[in-house]
Design a protein around this motif. Structure first.
Motif, short mmCIF file in Angstrom:
data_model
loop_
_atom_site.label_atom_id
_atom_site.label_comp_id
_atom_site.label_asym_id
_atom_site.label_seq_id
_atom_site.Cartn_x
_atom_site.Cartn_y
_atom_site.Cartn_z
N ALA A 115 0.83 -1.21 0.00
CA ALA A 115 0.00 0.00 0.00
C ALA A 115 0.87 1.26 0.00
O ALA A 115 0.59 2.23 -0.72
N TYR A 116 1.95 1.22 0.78
CA TYR A 116 2.84 2.39 0.87
C TYR A 116 3.55 2.65 -0.46
O TYR A 116 3.57 3.79 -0.95
N TYR A 117 4.13 1.60 -1.05
CA TYR A 117 4.91 1.78 -2.28
C TYR A 117 4.02 2.07 -3.49
O TYR A 117 4.45 2.78 -4.41
N ILE A 128 10.46 3.58 -8.34
CA ILE A 128 10.97 2.64 -7.33
C ILE A 128 9.81 1.99 -6.58
O ILE A 128 9.86 0.80 -6.25
N GLY A 129 8.77 2.76 -6.34
CA GLY A 129 7.59 2.23 -5.65
C GLY A 129 6.96 1.08 -6.42
O GLY A 129 6.56 0.06 -5.83
N LEU A 130 6.89 1.22 -7.75
CA LEU A 130 6.31 0.17 -8.59
C LEU A 130 7.22 -1.06 -8.63
O LEU A 130 6.74 -2.20 -8.57
N VAL A 131 8.54 -0.82 -8.70
CA VAL A 131 9.51 -1.93 -8.74
C VAL A 131 9.46 -2.73 -7.44
O VAL A 131 9.45 -3.97 -7.46
N VAL A 132 9.44 -2.04 -6.32
CA VAL A 132 9.40 -2.71 -5.02
C VAL A 132 8.08 -3.48 -4.86
O VAL A 132 8.07 -4.61 -4.35
#
Length: 271
Positions: A115-117, A128-132
């Protein structure tokens, strides 16, 4: 090999239909208890359901772990009993609760992390949020597929504690990727059928039985590799030779024990 696994697993479930239904009744009672416990926790404090979720997951897993003792007997062509189930409760409650609590805690952490990323990606455009998020998704999927073997490993191999079961679950997955994915899909189908029947049959215990049968048959491969390695020390390092598993030979005894089961034998077992 997979076709024989499906046949054997179906026969084991069918031949012990009423025992499986009665065993699932215990699971259903626990699921109802978990539902009301989560609702009660939510009415007290909005954060309390998270702790309650970990607690009820641990309790439910203790029951599934204890039923694994019967699943191991069924997979080995022996008869199950409730005496075996209640006896197993005394010895597996610690590892069962720890396993259930670990799964629940992992799901909660993953839920908040994803939810955070995702928010980081959609709000700020941070790639980076999508990759993580994608990485976490793949990790959860691989973990779900691998942990199918956790309970069976405890009962089918001696001296397997929590850490060994966890480690070996991932080792078996990486060494049998396609088989593990097939088993996962098969168990998903069982879960969907179970939802339609309100967990009466095959139920969560049926999924434990499925994983137990699958691993028991798959372990023949490693007995064979060990035997061949004694004859040729370099055999284990040769992946081509390792992949040439003579399943017909390895499953011959089980096929003979199961026998030729025709459709009429399921409908008219007295014939």
């Amino acid at each position: 090999m997979f076709k024989f696994f499906i046949k054997k697993n179906f026969c084991d479930g069918w031949d012990n239909f009423f025992f499986l239904v009665l065993s699932n009744a215990i699971t259903i009672v626990l699921l109802f208890g978990a539902y009301f416990a989560l609702r009660a926790a939510d009415s007290i404090n909005p954060y309390l359901p998270f702790a309650a979720f970990i607690l009820v997951s641990g309790i439910l897993m203790v029951q599934l772990f204890a039923w694994g003792a019967n699943a191991a007997k069924l997979a080995d062509f022996r008869s199950p009993s409730f005496a075996v189930f209640f006896s197993a409760l005394k010895s597996v409650w610690k590892i069962g609760f720890a396993f259930g609590a670990m799964i629940a805690l992992s799901l909660l952490l993953a839920r908040f992390a994803i939810a955070y990323y995702l928010t980081l990606y959609f709000r700020d455009g941070n790639v980076i949020g999508l990759v993580v998020t994608a990485g976490l998704g793949w990790f959860l999927l691989v973990s779900a597929i691998s942990l199918q073997y956790f309970i069976p490993l405890y009962f089918l191999q001696e001296n397997n504690g929590f850490k060994k079961c966890l480690k070996k679950s991932f080792i078996i997955f990486y060494d049998n990727v396609f088989f593990s994915i097939e088993l996962f899909i098969y168990n998903l189908v069982i879960f969907v059928i179970s939802c339609v029947t309100f967990m009466i049959i095959p139920g969560l215990n049926g999924i434990v039985l499925s994983s137990m049968n699958a691993l028991r048959l798959r372990l023949y491969k490693y007995d064979w590799i060990e035997k061949m390695s004694e004859q040729d020390p370099d055999f284990e390092k040769n992946r081509d030779k390792r992949n040439e598993v003579p399943w017909d030979e390895l499953l011959a005894e089980d096929m003979e024990s199961l026998g030729p089961r025709k459709l009429t034998s399921f409908i008219f077992p007295w014939r």
